[in-house]
Design an enzyme around this catalytic site. Structure first.
Site, PDB file in Angstrom:
ATOM      1  CD  GLU A  70      -6.996   5.649   2.905  1.00 31.43           C
ATOM      2  OE1 GLU A  70      -6.244   4.856   3.489  1.00 31.43           O
ATOM      3  OE2 GLU A  70      -6.818   5.978   1.718  1.00 31.43           O
ATOM      4  CG  ASP A 128      -2.254   0.680   0.945  1.00 31.49           C
ATOM      5  OD1 ASP A 128      -2.249   1.664   0.187  1.00 31.49           O
ATOM      6  OD2 ASP A 128      -3.278   0.264   1.498  1.00 31.49           O
TER       7      ASP A 128
END
Length: 782
Positions: free
Chosen positions: A665, A473
């Protein structure tokens, strides 16, 4: 992907990336000198004039390269512009030293120097743009190459320009004679054979480059693509509030990047990536699909597959061949800011919806990946990111990037099944989670997933048989508990194949090379990682067709695509309550429409739309819920008052559309940045005022349940509208009975925040609306 460092990336962005030079796909420089009308016409013109040239022009051995020169100005030229040109020899490419090293920066060897008389005919000449030439006028210079029939890597022919009457390109154009005759270039050979041949020709620097993903907005210079032999570039979201770019602008940028990849000696194409998590939603005019939580409410995997196929088609048309989707996380606490990225709280539901992989990629064996309407899918985030404990989040987040504390049995039961399904469907990539995993009773403490070799190399690659790319990520390797060197070493040895290092892409390759040289990273691990990356590039057909295939470019946001999204919106609506048959609405009624989300496309689309955290509605092309109501019943008398301050008398039914504003997020975690599960004070006032004055239907447009509490008694009809995306007409379709309400809750709807986390099967399960709840209506019913 995570964007907590996104603004830092923006500040480091090269000027060339932000300029029109990139969007034009050319190397340019703007003239700074100007003149007044009193200056004679023989001096510098009153408007800046510049000559542009493609940075790299590739040509097959023995063919003639045609380098296009263009003159750019605000108006027709007031004087001639001449461009003298000549081919020139250049110094040989940097020779690789011991262990494949090149120089102190571990830069990869570039294309070698072509030899005049052997590889090309030395040439020179002059091209002229006469006075009166219109902006965009083009001329072509030609460089003839020679065929020696010897298999070899790419070779470069620099072209020197001498421009009079305008500003020259910042850098001279380069003609590259394509690599040819080498086994890895033969599409008739098996992919494994091509991978093995190419691996055997690569230096360590080139291998490290293939393991590196840079960020578009942090790319210091386009030449870095060549110098570091980069394997990938992520085309990330714009900063908050930045305008969306057109499909053609995306196409030009991606082609420009591939030009620079073609200037490397082995000409390994870039694997360009983006986060098209609910449609190609960073692109102006794209179809913005409902977020995954809404798709989970449809309970229709065939529909999910069809939407994924549309996303793939729109994405590949802009030159992007890799999508960081789908998220097959199983959300277990709706306070999580990524709740809407999950299909739901039930692993069986999420596993069923993992069929999105097939929509993106096609057949599980990868045979469809080279099509111009397919992209590489990424199952994320491995493993357990939806189960992080509240309060364990990485500061300043409350739950995102936190710790999942479960035993191995629960891990296998809840979080692994969707990945097993995605891998079975042929997912070409898997992205580990930012979060940590603490297997209770087995380890002394939590382990960052990016360093968890037992999970990545063991469970994922060995037990589940995953053969694709494990991609980190966003700068996630830097979050591991160590310095930069140990972080890279531990991540690569754990099984990371490509490092998403938007801000640190230069350092990564150097560290890899150093660690291999001293034996702390086995070369076999590097070869395995690079082999996985190359395999997907071959399967995607990028070696044969690295540039964007624009066949479907005009279809981005087409009526057909929007019709499919509209259907999904209608199918995603969950009717939670319907006292007295308020819904469906009857045509010709006098409607009072209120609420913050009735006429706001940005709120309706949510995060990951234009910008990472969402963007202004003006950047999204679509219809709001209010638009849909007006279009569904032109005869209706509609009063719209966002705050419900307009008089309420004289209306038959009120429709109050409330809910959340965009977030993504960790930024959207409950308890962070003012986020909670409560309606805003203004929305509460609108609900109270309208529902006290007339029969009312309340629509909650959100990425997770919102606490309605005691207000439920005063609401006649309640609808979970989730985040429908660009097609508000789909909401109106069920409000007016053109389609039946069929959606079912993908997550439990709690009574209060004190119940959380709350999932079906929990001890004392007593929600306001249980998982799977959803009333139905009949088409045309009133």
């Amino acid at each position: 992907m995570n964007g907590h460092t996104f603004r830092a990336a923006r500040t480091g962005m090269a000027a060339a990336v932000a300029s029109g030079a990139v969007l034009a796909g050319c190397l340019t420089a703007t003239a700074t000198a100007t003149a007044t009308e009193a200056v004679p016409a023989t001096t510098w013109p009153p408007d800046p004039v510049r000559v542009t040239a493609a940075p790299v022009t590739t040509v097959a051995e023995g063919a003639t390269a045609r380098v296009r020169l263009t003159v750019e100005s605000a108006r027709p030229l007031t004087h001639p512009v001449t461009v003298g040109w000549t081919t020139a020899a250049t110094a040989p490419a940097t020779a690789a030293g011991p262990g494949g090293r090149t120089d102190a920066s571990t830069r990869a060897p570039r294309a070698g120097a072509a030899a005049p008389g052997r590889d090309y005919r030395a040439a020179s000449g002059t091209v002229t743009f006469p006075a009166g030439s219109r902006p965009g006028a083009a001329r072509t210079l030609e460089v003839a190459t020679l065929r020696d029939r010897v298999p070899e890597a790419a070779e470069a022919v620099p072209v020197t320009l001498d421009v009079t009457g305008a500003t020259a390109p910042e850098r001279a154009p380069l003609v590259v004679v394509d690599a040819h005759g080498l086994p890895y270039l033969d599409p008739a050979r098996p992919v494994r054979e091509r991978v093995a041949d190419l691996l055997g020709r690569m230096t360590l620097a080139e291998k490290a480059g293939q393991m590196t993903q840079a960020g578009r907005n942090a790319l210091a210079a386009h030449e870095d693509i060549t110098s570091y032999a980069l394997g990938s570039v992520i085309y990330e979201a714009e900063a908050d509030g930045s305008p969306a770019q057109t499909p053609e602008a995306w196409r030009k940028v991606t082609d420009t990047y591939q030009w620079y990849a073609r200037a490397t000696r082995l000409q390994i194409p870039l694997l360009l990536a983006t986060d098209a998590v609910h449609g190609h939603s960073f692109v102006k005019g794209a179809t913005v699909m409902p977020h995954n939580i809404g798709l989970g409410a449809t309970r229709d995997p065939a529909l999910v597959e069809r939407l994924a196929a549309i996303t793939a088609e729109e994405t590949r048309a802009t030159g992007i061949a890799w999508n960081f989707a789908p998220c097959v996380c199983v959300v277990r606490d709706v306070r999580w800011g990524r709740t809407y990225e999950s299909f739901g709280e039930d692993p069986e539901l999420v596993a069923t919806m993992a069929v999105a992989v097939r929509g993106l990629q096609g057949a599980a064996d990868g045979r469809d990946l080279a099509r111009n309407d397919k992209v590489l899918a990424t199952a994320k985030h491995f493993v357990g990111d939806g189960g992080t404990a509240y309060g364990s989040g990485r500061p300043p987040y409350a739950i995102d990037q936190g710790v999942t504390r479960i035993d191995r049995g629960e891990l296998e039961k809840v979080h692994i099944p969707p990945f097993r399904r995605a891998i079975g469907l042929g997912a070409g990539a898997v992205m580990p989670s930012f979060s940590s995993l603490h297997l209770t009773g087995e380890r002394s403490g939590p382990v960052k997933m990016h360093a968890y070799g037992e999970m990545i190399s063991g469970l994922l690659k060995s037990e589940l048989g995953f053969r694709g790319i494990v991609v980190s990520d966003w700068e996630a390797v830097d979050q591991m508990p160590g310095d930069a060197v140990t972080d890279v070493r531990d991540a690569v040895n754990a099984g990371i194949d490509m490092n998403m290092a938007p801000l640190t892409y230069k350092e990564f390759g150097r560290i890899v090379a150093d660690e291999v040289a001293v034996g702390r990273i086995p070369l076999a691990r590097i070869d395995d990682a690079v082999g996985r990356v190359l395999e997907q590039k071959f399967r995607l057909g990028l070696f044969e067709k690295p540039y964007a295939d624009t066949t479907h470019l005009a279809g981005i946001g087409s009526p057909e695509h929007r019709a499919a999204a509209r259907e999904a919106v209608a199918r995603s609506q969950v009717l939670l309550k319907n006292s007295g048959g308020v819904l469906p609405l009857r045509t010709g009624q006098r409607l009072y429409v209120a609420g913050s989300n009735a006429d706001d496309l940005a709120n309706q689309a949510g995060g990951w739309t234009v910008g990472w955290q969402g963007a202004g509605g003006r950047e999204i092309q679509g219809t709001t819920v209010l638009d849909g109501i007006r279009r569904a019943d032109p005869r209706a008398h509609v009063t719209y008052s966002e705050d419900a301050s307009a008089p309420t008398t004289g209306h038959d039914v009120g429709v109050v559309v409330v809910g959340e504003t965009p977030y993504a997020e960790g930024v959207g975690d409950v308890g962070v940045n003012g986020h909670d599960l409560e309606l805003s004070a203004d929305d509460k006032k609108a609900v109270d005022r309208v529902c006290a004055a007339m029969r009312c239907a309340v629509l909650v447009v959100s990425g997770r349940p919102q606490l309605v509490g005691d207000r439920l008694a005063g609401i006649d009809a309640l609808v979970a509208s989730w985040l429908p995306g660009s097609e508000g007409d789909g909401v109106a379709d069920v409000l007016y009975g053109r389609r039946a309400f069929t959606g079912r809750l993908p997550v439990t709807w709690p009574r209060s925040a004190q119940q959380l986390p709350l999932n079906a099967g929990d001890h004392g399960y007593d929600p306001q609306f249980r998982y799977g709840w959803g009333l139905t209506t009949r088409v045309g019913a009133s």
